[in-house]
Design a protein around this motif. Structure first.
Motif, PDB file in Angstrom:
ATOM      1  N   ARG A  42       2.479  -4.037  22.705  1.00  0.00           N
ATOM      2  CA  ARG A  42       2.828  -4.016  24.133  1.00  0.00           C
ATOM      3  C   ARG A  42       3.620  -5.265  24.543  1.00  0.00           C
ATOM      4  NH1 ARG A  42       0.099   0.413  25.543  1.00  0.00           N
ATOM      5  NH2 ARG A  42      -1.998   0.770  24.769  1.00  0.00           N
ATOM      6  N   ASN A  43       3.421  -6.371  23.860  1.00  0.00           N
ATOM      7  CA  ASN A  43       4.161  -7.600  24.196  1.00  0.00           C
ATOM      8  C   ASN A  43       5.653  -7.439  23.951  1.00  0.00           C
ATOM      9  OD1 ASN A  43       1.805  -8.966  24.904  1.00  0.00           O
ATOM     10  ND2 ASN A  43       1.454  -9.632  22.807  1.00  0.00           N
ATOM     11  N   ASN A  44       6.025  -6.706  22.902  1.00  0.00           N
ATOM     12  CA  ASN A  44       7.432  -6.493  22.570  1.00  0.00           C
ATOM     13  C   ASN A  44       7.920  -5.108  22.973  1.00  0.00           C
ATOM     14  OD1 ASN A  44       7.852  -9.039  21.381  1.00  0.00           O
ATOM     15  ND2 ASN A  44       6.859  -8.348  19.520  1.00  0.00           N
ATOM     16  N   SER A  45       7.053  -4.333  23.648  1.00  0.00           N
ATOM     17  CA  SER A  45       7.382  -2.978  24.108  1.00  0.00           C
ATOM     18  C   SER A  45       7.914  -2.102  22.982  1.00  0.00           C
ATOM     19  CB  SER A  45       8.394  -3.030  25.264  1.00  0.00           C
ATOM     20  OG  SER A  45       7.853  -3.692  26.362  1.00  0.00           O
ATOM     21  N   GLU A  46       7.144  -2.036  21.899  1.00  0.00           N
ATOM     22  CA  GLU A  46       7.545  -1.197  20.778  1.00  0.00           C
ATOM     23  C   GLU A  46       6.327  -0.582  20.082  1.00  0.00           C
ATOM     24  OE1 GLU A  46       9.873  -3.992  18.515  1.00  0.00           O
ATOM     25  OE2 GLU A  46       8.132  -4.669  17.392  1.00  0.00           O
ATOM     26  N   VAL A  47       6.593   0.485  19.364  1.00  0.00           N
ATOM     27  CA  VAL A  47       5.573   1.144  18.556  1.00  0.00           C
ATOM     28  C   VAL A  47       6.104   1.216  17.132  1.00  0.00           C
ATOM     29  CG1 VAL A  47       4.303   3.280  18.140  1.00  0.00           C
ATOM     30  CG2 VAL A  47       4.705   2.514  20.478  1.00  0.00           C
ATOM     31  N   LYS A  48       5.306   0.747  16.192  1.00  0.00           N
ATOM     32  CA  LYS A  48       5.689   0.811  14.787  1.00  0.00           C
ATOM     33  C   LYS A  48       5.003   2.022  14.167  1.00  0.00           C
ATOM     34  CE  LYS A  48       6.446  -4.076  14.431  1.00  0.00           C
ATOM     35  NZ  LYS A  48       6.082  -5.350  13.834  1.00  0.00           N
ATOM     36  N   GLU A  49       5.800   2.850  13.506  1.00  0.00           N
ATOM     37  CA  GLU A  49       5.300   4.063  12.871  1.00  0.00           C
ATOM     38  C   GLU A  49       5.482   3.944  11.363  1.00  0.00           C
ATOM     39  OE1 GLU A  49       6.303   8.460  13.968  1.00  0.00           O
ATOM     40  OE2 GLU A  49       7.826   7.715  12.573  1.00  0.00           O
ATOM     41  N   GLU A  50       4.419   4.258  10.630  1.00  0.00           N
ATOM     42  CA  GLU A  50       4.495   4.285   9.170  1.00  0.00           C
ATOM     43  C   GLU A  50       3.994   5.634   8.681  1.00  0.00           C
ATOM     44  OE1 GLU A  50       2.221   1.077   7.531  1.00  0.00           O
ATOM     45  OE2 GLU A  50       3.635  -0.445   8.209  1.00  0.00           O
ATOM     46  N   ALA A  51       4.738   6.243   7.778  1.00  0.00           N
ATOM     47  CA  ALA A  51       4.315   7.487   7.136  1.00  0.00           C
ATOM     48  C   ALA A  51       3.930   7.138   5.701  1.00  0.00           C
ATOM     49  CB  ALA A  51       5.437   8.513   7.147  1.00  0.00           C
ATOM     50  N   PHE A  52       2.776   7.668   5.273  1.00  0.00           N
ATOM     51  CA  PHE A  52       2.336   7.377   3.912  1.00  0.00           C
ATOM     52  C   PHE A  52       1.593   8.565   3.336  1.00  0.00           C
ATOM     53  CE2 PHE A  52      -1.066   6.164   6.695  1.00  0.00           C
ATOM     54  CZ  PHE A  52      -2.223   6.536   6.038  1.00  0.00           C
ATOM     55  N   CYS A  53       1.552   8.615   2.026  1.00  0.00           N
ATOM     56  CA  CYS A  53       0.862   9.680   1.312  1.00  0.00           C
ATOM     57  C   CYS A  53      -0.554   9.217   0.989  1.00  0.00           C
ATOM     58  CB  CYS A  53       1.601  10.031   0.025  1.00  0.00           C
ATOM     59  SG  CYS A  53       0.721  11.274  -0.961  1.00  0.00           S
ATOM     60  N   PRO A  54      -1.572   9.920   1.486  1.00  0.00           N
ATOM     61  CA  PRO A  54      -2.947   9.515   1.193  1.00  0.00           C
ATOM     62  C   PRO A  54      -3.335   9.756  -0.276  1.00  0.00           C
ATOM     63  CG  PRO A  54      -2.939  11.581   2.399  1.00  0.00           C
ATOM     64  CD  PRO A  54      -1.516  11.100   2.347  1.00  0.00           C
ATOM     65  N   GLN A  55      -2.610  10.634  -0.953  1.00  0.00           N
ATOM     66  CA  GLN A  55      -2.901  10.937  -2.359  1.00  0.00           C
ATOM     67  C   GLN A  55      -2.295   9.889  -3.294  1.00  0.00           C
ATOM     68  OE1 GLN A  55      -4.828  13.587  -3.229  1.00  0.00           O
ATOM     69  NE2 GLN A  55      -4.739  12.988  -5.366  1.00  0.00           N
ATOM     70  N   CYS A  56      -1.014   9.591  -3.101  1.00  0.00           N
ATOM     71  CA  CYS A  56      -0.297   8.651  -3.980  1.00  0.00           C
ATOM     72  C   CYS A  56      -0.366   7.209  -3.486  1.00  0.00           C
ATOM     73  CB  CYS A  56       1.186   9.030  -4.054  1.00  0.00           C
ATOM     74  SG  CYS A  56       1.515  10.654  -4.720  1.00  0.00           S
ATOM     75  N   ASP A  57      -0.742   7.033  -2.220  1.00  0.00           N
ATOM     76  CA  ASP A  57      -0.761   5.721  -1.576  1.00  0.00           C
ATOM     77  C   ASP A  57       0.643   5.102  -1.533  1.00  0.00           C
ATOM     78  OD1 ASP A  57      -2.202   3.841  -0.129  1.00  0.00           O
ATOM     79  OD2 ASP A  57      -2.515   2.573  -1.889  1.00  0.00           O
ATOM     80  N   VAL A  58       1.637   5.952  -1.318  1.00  0.00           N
ATOM     81  CA  VAL A  58       3.026   5.527  -1.230  1.00  0.00           C
ATOM     82  C   VAL A  58       3.456   5.555   0.224  1.00  0.00           C
ATOM     83  CG1 VAL A  58       5.401   6.155  -1.834  1.00  0.00           C
ATOM     84  CG2 VAL A  58       3.595   6.383  -3.517  1.00  0.00           C
ATOM     85  N   LYS A  59       4.075   4.460   0.692  1.00  0.00           N
ATOM     86  CA  LYS A  59       4.630   4.433   2.037  1.00  0.00           C
ATOM     87  C   LYS A  59       6.024   5.050   1.963  1.00  0.00           C
ATOM     88  CE  LYS A  59       6.015   0.624   4.234  1.00  0.00           C
ATOM     89  NZ  LYS A  59       5.981  -0.650   4.961  1.00  0.00           N
ATOM     90  N   THR A  60       6.255   6.104   2.739  1.00  0.00           N
ATOM     91  CA  THR A  60       7.517   6.810   2.623  1.00  0.00           C
ATOM     92  C   THR A  60       8.547   6.378   3.658  1.00  0.00           C
ATOM     93  OG1 THR A  60       6.727   8.616   3.999  1.00  0.00           O
ATOM     94  CG2 THR A  60       6.426   8.840   1.627  1.00  0.00           C
ATOM     95  N   ARG A  61       8.101   5.921   4.815  1.00  0.00           N
ATOM     96  CA  ARG A  61       9.055   5.418   5.805  1.00  0.00           C
ATOM     97  C   ARG A  61       8.327   4.546   6.811  1.00  0.00           C
ATOM     98  NH1 ARG A  61       8.498  10.850   7.361  1.00  0.00           N
ATOM     99  NH2 ARG A  61       7.625  11.088   9.438  1.00  0.00           N
TER     100      ARG A  61
END
Length: 68
Positions: A42-61
């Motif tokens: 809220r201080n920087n007025s932004e939302v960070k979104e992360e997509a990840f695979c719960p099976q492989c534990d790979v962050k995709t974006r």
């Protein structure tokens, strides 16, 4: 590799459109549905979104969205 049903509310009439939706919602390595994590700054007025695979534990974006 078996994909789960696409939970998407727009019509995906073309094969290219369906493939794009699958690529955004499923892990490219194992096909598991991706999980999303959102962190509000809220201080920087932004939302960070992360997509990840719960099976492989790979962050995709990771993407930062600016709030108005």
């Amino acid at each position: 590799m078996e994909y789960l049903k696409i939970n998407y509310f727009e019509k995906a009439d073309t094969k290219k459109h369906r493939e794009f939706i699958i690529s955004q919602n499923n892990c490219v390595l194992c096909g598991t549905v991706l999980e999303l994590k959102h962190i509000a700054d809220r201080n920087n007025s932004e939302v960070k979104e992360e997509a990840f695979c719960p099976q492989c534990d790979v962050k995709t974006r990771a993407k930062t969205h600016i709030l108005n």
